[in-house]
Every structure is written in structure tokens, then in C-alpha cells.
Design a protein around this motif. Structure first.
Motif, PDB file in Angstrom:
ATOM      1  N   ALA A  10       0.852  -1.192   0.000  1.00 26.10           N
ATOM      2  CA  ALA A  10       0.000   0.000   0.000  1.00 26.10           C
ATOM      3  C   ALA A  10       0.887   1.242   0.000  1.00 26.10           C
ATOM      4  CB  ALA A  10      -0.920  -0.010   1.212  1.00 26.10           C
ATOM      5  N   PRO A  11       0.417   2.378  -0.538  1.00 27.19           N
ATOM      6  CA  PRO A  11       1.268   3.570  -0.637  1.00 27.19           C
ATOM      7  C   PRO A  11       1.797   4.030   0.722  1.00 27.19           C
ATOM      8  CG  PRO A  11      -0.715   3.832  -1.970  1.00 27.19           C
ATOM      9  CD  PRO A  11      -0.917   2.585  -1.156  1.00 27.19           C
ATOM     10  N   HIS A  12       3.026   4.528   0.715  1.00 29.69           N
ATOM     11  CA  HIS A  12       3.671   5.041   1.923  1.00 29.69           C
ATOM     12  C   HIS A  12       3.840   6.551   1.818  1.00 29.69           C
ATOM     13  CE1 HIS A  12       6.026   0.937   2.122  1.00 29.69           C
ATOM     14  NE2 HIS A  12       4.728   0.796   2.322  1.00 29.69           N
ATOM     15  N   ASP A  13       3.720   7.206   2.960  1.00 35.93           N
ATOM     16  CA  ASP A  13       4.162   8.597   3.063  1.00 35.93           C
ATOM     17  C   ASP A  13       5.667   8.654   3.292  1.00 35.93           C
ATOM     18  OD1 ASP A  13       1.836   9.966   2.617  1.00 35.93           O
ATOM     19  OD2 ASP A  13       1.395  10.338   4.732  1.00 35.93           O
ATOM     20  N   ALA A  14       6.163   7.694   4.053  1.00 34.39           N
ATOM     21  CA  ALA A  14       7.578   7.740   4.451  1.00 34.39           C
ATOM     22  C   ALA A  14       7.988   6.387   4.994  1.00 34.39           C
ATOM     23  CB  ALA A  14       7.794   8.824   5.513  1.00 34.39           C
ATOM     24  N   VAL A  15       9.286   6.258   5.280  1.00 33.78           N
ATOM     25  CA  VAL A  15       9.820   5.082   5.957  1.00 33.78           C
ATOM     26  C   VAL A  15      10.899   5.538   6.926  1.00 33.78           C
ATOM     27  CG1 VAL A  15      11.539   4.659   4.141  1.00 33.78           C
ATOM     28  CG2 VAL A  15      10.868   2.791   5.657  1.00 33.78           C
ATOM     29  N   TRP A  16      10.941   4.891   8.084  1.00 34.10           N
ATOM     30  CA  TRP A  16      12.028   5.092   9.033  1.00 34.10           C
ATOM     31  C   TRP A  16      13.036   3.958   8.855  1.00 34.10           C
ATOM     32  CZ3 TRP A  16       6.948   5.264  11.525  1.00 34.10           C
ATOM     33  CH2 TRP A  16       6.527   6.555  11.852  1.00 34.10           C
ATOM     34  N   ILE A  17      14.305   4.294   8.844  1.00 35.09           N
ATOM     35  CA  ILE A  17      15.373   3.302   8.719  1.00 35.09           C
ATOM     36  C   ILE A  17      16.416   3.599   9.789  1.00 35.09           C
ATOM     37  CG2 ILE A  17      17.226   2.405   7.247  1.00 35.09           C
ATOM     38  CD1 ILE A  17      15.507   3.136   4.817  1.00 35.09           C
ATOM     39  N   GLY A  18      16.874   2.567  10.490  1.00 32.52           N
ATOM     40  CA  GLY A  18      17.876   2.747  11.536  1.00 32.52           C
ATOM     41  C   GLY A  18      19.289   2.676  10.982  1.00 32.52           C
ATOM     42  N   PHE A  19      20.159   3.555  11.463  1.00 28.37           N
ATOM     43  CA  PHE A  19      21.550   3.630  11.015  1.00 28.37           C
ATOM     44  C   PHE A  19      22.469   3.096  12.108  1.00 28.37           C
ATOM     45  CE2 PHE A  19      25.547   6.033  10.140  1.00 28.37           C
ATOM     46  CZ  PHE A  19      25.747   5.617   8.837  1.00 28.37           C
ATOM     47  N   VAL A  44      15.405   3.132  -1.704  1.00 31.45           N
ATOM     48  CA  VAL A  44      14.010   3.410  -1.372  1.00 31.45           C
ATOM     49  C   VAL A  44      13.647   4.845  -1.735  1.00 31.45           C
ATOM     50  CG1 VAL A  44      12.314   3.552   0.486  1.00 31.45           C
ATOM     51  CG2 VAL A  44      13.972   1.674   0.450  1.00 31.45           C
ATOM     52  N   HIS A  45      14.552   5.763  -1.472  1.00 33.25           N
ATOM     53  CA  HIS A  45      14.320   7.170  -1.827  1.00 33.25           C
ATOM     54  C   HIS A  45      14.190   7.339  -3.330  1.00 33.25           C
ATOM     55  CE1 HIS A  45      15.726  11.436  -2.480  1.00 33.25           C
ATOM     56  NE2 HIS A  45      14.726  11.600  -1.633  1.00 33.25           N
ATOM     57  N   ASP A  46      14.986   6.577  -4.070  1.00 29.93           N
ATOM     58  CA  ASP A  46      14.871   6.489  -5.530  1.00 29.93           C
ATOM     59  C   ASP A  46      14.938   7.864  -6.188  1.00 29.93           C
ATOM     60  OD1 ASP A  46      14.593   5.331  -8.027  1.00 29.93           O
ATOM     61  OD2 ASP A  46      12.420   5.025  -7.855  1.00 29.93           O
ATOM     62  N   GLY A  47      15.925   8.654  -5.760  1.00 30.73           N
ATOM     63  CA  GLY A  47      16.102   9.961  -6.389  1.00 30.73           C
ATOM     64  C   GLY A  47      14.940  10.913  -6.200  1.00 30.73           C
ATOM     65  N   GLY A  48      14.152  10.692  -5.138  1.00 29.63           N
ATOM     66  CA  GLY A  48      12.994  11.545  -4.883  1.00 29.63           C
ATOM     67  C   GLY A  48      11.709  11.008  -5.485  1.00 29.63           C
ATOM     68  N   ARG A  49      11.798   9.934  -6.268  1.00 27.17           N
ATOM     69  CA  ARG A  49      10.606   9.351  -6.881  1.00 27.17           C
ATOM     70  C   ARG A  49       9.895   8.377  -5.943  1.00 27.17           C
ATOM     71  NH1 ARG A  49      14.622   9.605 -10.656  1.00 27.17           N
ATOM     72  NH2 ARG A  49      15.403   7.567  -9.996  1.00 27.17           N
ATOM     73  N   GLY A  50      10.613   7.879  -4.922  1.00 30.84           N
ATOM     74  CA  GLY A  50      10.060   6.851  -4.057  1.00 30.84           C
ATOM     75  C   GLY A  50       9.244   7.419  -2.922  1.00 30.84           C
ATOM     76  N   GLU A  51       9.762   7.342  -1.715  1.00 32.71           N
ATOM     77  CA  GLU A  51       9.062   7.857  -0.551  1.00 32.71           C
ATOM     78  C   GLU A  51      10.057   8.629   0.313  1.00 32.71           C
ATOM     79  OE1 GLU A  51       8.622   3.876   2.033  1.00 32.71           O
ATOM     80  OE2 GLU A  51       8.475   3.683  -0.137  1.00 32.71           O
ATOM     81  N   THR A  52       9.542   9.455   1.196  1.00 37.16           N
ATOM     82  CA  THR A  52      10.409  10.168   2.122  1.00 37.16           C
ATOM     83  C   THR A  52      11.119   9.158   3.018  1.00 37.16           C
ATOM     84  OG1 THR A  52       8.960  12.104   2.126  1.00 37.16           O
ATOM     85  CG2 THR A  52      10.480  11.852   3.980  1.00 37.16           C
ATOM     86  N   VAL A  53      12.426   9.289   3.124  1.00 44.28           N
ATOM     87  CA  VAL A  53      13.220   8.397   3.965  1.00 44.28           C
ATOM     88  C   VAL A  53      13.733   9.183   5.161  1.00 44.28           C
ATOM     89  CG1 VAL A  53      15.279   6.957   4.125  1.00 44.28           C
ATOM     90  CG2 VAL A  53      13.895   6.930   2.035  1.00 44.28           C
ATOM     91  N   HIS A  54      13.343   8.748   6.357  1.00 44.61           N
ATOM     92  CA  HIS A  54      13.866   9.302   7.592  1.00 44.61           C
ATOM     93  C   HIS A  54      14.923   8.328   8.110  1.00 44.61           C
ATOM     94  CE1 HIS A  54      10.730  12.328   7.718  1.00 44.61           C
ATOM     95  NE2 HIS A  54       9.801  11.388   7.657  1.00 44.61           N
ATOM     96  N   LEU A  55      16.178   8.672   7.957  1.00 39.73           N
ATOM     97  CA  LEU A  55      17.270   7.831   8.443  1.00 39.73           C
ATOM     98  C   LEU A  55      17.557   8.218   9.882  1.00 39.73           C
ATOM     99  CD1 LEU A  55      19.239   5.585   7.578  1.00 39.73           C
ATOM    100  CD2 LEU A  55      20.879   7.387   7.008  1.00 39.73           C
ATOM    101  N   LEU A  56      17.280   7.308  10.792  1.00 43.08           N
ATOM    102  CA  LEU A  56      17.412   7.583  12.223  1.00 43.08           C
ATOM    103  C   LEU A  56      18.865   7.409  12.643  1.00 43.08           C
ATOM    104  CD1 LEU A  56      15.741   8.258  14.762  1.00 43.08           C
ATOM    105  CD2 LEU A  56      15.497   5.802  15.143  1.00 43.08           C
TER     106      LEU A  56
END
Length: 327
Positions: A10-19, A44-56
Motif C-alpha cells: 500500500a502507498p507510503h508517506d515515508a519510511v524510518w530506517i535505523g543507522f 528506497v528514496h529512488d532519487g525523490g521518486r520513491g518515498e520520504t526516507v527518515h534515516l534515524l
């Protein structure tokens, strides 16, 4: 009305990823793990075409390291947290559109095996960042322990959800009721054990993943030395007996060893983003076949293989390190 956990496609607004930030947890491979995670975030960010990526990232020193590895547009979010496995420590989001809510479950470090400060607090931090109303549940559940197809159907393993180190006073029926009340799940396919070498006590996101409504991907053993051949066979038999589910074959990476020990390496730990399906690869013969198989299953997304031998040193892969925010 009980809000339901959406499927990952299903469509995402964003994703959180742990660093990665805890040097001692990575057996000298933290730099490789950081490169793996950054490559995942970029895909995942895909050059801005994907979804907002919040890298924690844990602090500003780690933010500097991450900034040098990620593409422009990947957003760094500085906050205290323990390990990177946000699939298990982050909030699970239910509902869609204006009715989204966060569910924060109890977390006991996979049966008190890997206790790290910050893991119990990060779920509330991420839910607050997304400005979501949050319900706190009084029982242990990790996001990697379940997978759903968005219709109320869930797959899990007995090894994890019925483990006495999680909710010793809850029966199978108790857990089914709580999954329904908290996540809108009304049908459960119970598989048996998870992968050999999996420190999470059999998380299902390493074994079986939904790739469509009523369509479950299961691995096919890679040769006679595949350490999980018996696990795959049992999962396949249970799924067939459950009925009403289409089984889709995915390759297994086979026997993958890290430091002389069998690693819980699996292509099933893929992440389904808005435009990209990111597939962990291990430098073995079936890598490209796994990417090709997932490309065929998600024709409206590009499938990308990203090296994962660094991140698996810490005990997981890309799906484990992420938690999506449904649109």
C-alpha cells in the motif's frame, strides 16, 4: 471500528530506517553495515521518486557519517535509540488517510537476549514525529514476527509468537484475539519454526512474505546443504493445509556463513517501497534469480539487489531495519 494494518505494498508517506551506531554490536563490520544501510535508504528514496526516507541516527557524529553516504533528499533524524531494528521497536501503523493510528507494543529485546537502552522508547518518538495518535499495548509483539496482506490475513510462526520468553501467560487464542483488536487481523496462518541462526526466535519476515492478497512467497531450498530445507518444507505443508493461499516460489540463498556460523540469510527480508523493492543479496549464486523473481511479482516497481553481508552481521537485514508510514 477496528483499524487494520495495511499491506506493505500500500502507498507510503515515508519510511524510518535505523543507522548503525553501536560499534561493539557489529564485530568489526560497522562501516560495511553502514554502507549497506545507506544503499538501502538511497534505493528506497529512488532519487525523490520513491518515498520520504527518515534515516534515524543516534547523534550528530553519526549524522555526519550518514550524510556522506546517502543521497541528497534522504532526511536525517537525530534521536536516541538502541539497535537499528525499527521493524521491531518502531510503531506499527494501522488505518489509512485521516484515520491512521500508531500501535506501540511492549518490547523485551527478543526475550531479553540483546538489551540496549533506547529500544523501548523509540516507538513513541517516531509516532510523535509523525504526529499520530498512539495506543500503547501491554503485551510483547515485534513487527518482524508478523506479515499481513491487508485483508485481515496474517502469517506468523509458533516459535516466535508462542515463545515462553515473550508472553508466557497468553495462549494461542489470547494472541489471536489481541492481534484482531490491535491490528485488525482475523485470520492467522501459523507456521512452525523460523530460520536456523535467527536470533529473533523465528521472525516470519525471514521465512514467508505476502506479495499480494492471498499470495504468499516461500523459499525453495538451494541444494542439499541448505540449512533451512526442513523449515521451508514444513512452512509449505502448513500453508497448503491452511487452504485459500497461493504459494509463490522464491529462491533461497542457501548456506551463508558469517564468521564460521550459519547466518539467517534470506531474500525474504526484502522491503516493498513505493517505487522500489529492495532485495538483500549475499554474493551467492541465487542473488540475481531472487531479484528477477521479485521484479516479476511487482511489475510496477523496480527490483534492486543491495549487498547485505554487512548488515546481517548485526542479526538482520533491510526489512528488519525499517518501518513504513502508510499514506
Amino acid at each position: 471500528m477496528t483499524l487494520r494494518m495495511p499491506a506493505e505494498w500500500a502507498p507510503h508517506d515515508a519510511v524510518w530506517i535505523g543507522f548503525p551506531h553501536m560499534v561493539d554490536e557489529w564485530s568489526g563490520q560497522i562501516d560495511v553495515a553502514r554502507r549497506d544501510v545507506a544503499a538501502f535508504a538511497n534505493a528506497v528514496h529512488d532519487g525523490g521518486r520513491g518515498e520520504t526516507v527518515h534515516l534515524l541516527v543516534r547523534d550528530h557524529d553519526n549524522a555526519d557519517i550518514a550524510e556522506a553516504l546517502v543521497d541528497e533528499g534522504v532526511q536525517l533524524f537525530v534521536a536516541p535509540f538502541g539497535d537499528i531494528w525499527l521493524r521491531d521497536t518502531g510503531p506499527i501503523i494501522v488505518g489509512t488517510h485521516a484515520q491512521r493510528e500508531a500501535r506501540n507494543f511492549e518490547f523485551n529485546w527478543w526475550g531479553n537476549k540483546f538489551v540496549m537502552p533506547g529500544d523501548r522508547e523509540v516507538g513513541a518518538i517516531l509516532a510523535a514525529q509523525a504526529n499520530l495518535p498512539t495506543q500503547h499495548l501491554d503485551w510483547v509483539l515485534e513487527g518482524g514476527g508478523i506479515d499481513v496482506d491487508g485483508t485481515g490475513l496474517c502469517v506468523t510462526t509458533e516459535e516466535c509468537l508462542l515463545n515462553s520468553n515473550r508472553n508466557p501467560t497468553l495462549t494461542r487464542e489470547d494472541i489471536a484475539v489481541r492481534l484482531h483488536e490491535s491490528l485488525g487481523i482475523d485470520r492467522i496462518l501459523w507456521l512452525g519454526n523460523g530460520l536456523v541462526g535467527d536470533h529473533t526466535d523465528g521472525h516470519v519476515d525471514n521465512l514467508a512474505r505476502f506479495v499480494g492478497e492471498g499470495r504468499l512467497a516461500l523459499p525453495v531450498a538451494a541444494g542439499e546443504d541448505d540449512p533451512n530445507a526442513h523449515v521451508y518444507a514444513d512452512a509449505r505443508a502448513r500453508t497448503a493445509a491452511f487452504g485459500g493461499i497461493e504459494i509463490v516460489d522464491l529462491p533461497s540463498p542457501g548456506r551463508v556463513e558469517i564468521g564460521g556460523e550459519i547466518a539467517a540469510a534470506s531474500y525474504m527480508n526484502f522491503y516493498i517501497g513505493n517505487t522500489t523493492v529492495v532485495v538483500p543479496t549475499y554474493g551467492v549464486a541465487n542473488d540475481q534469480a531472487a531479484v528477477d523473481a521479485l521484479a516479476a511479482l511487482f511489475p510496477n516497481r523496480r527490483a534492486v539487489g543491495v549487498p547485505a553481508r554487512g548488515i546481517i552481521v548485526g542479526g538482520g537485514s533491510f526489512h528488519c531495519s525499517s518501518q513504513q508510514l502508510p499514506a
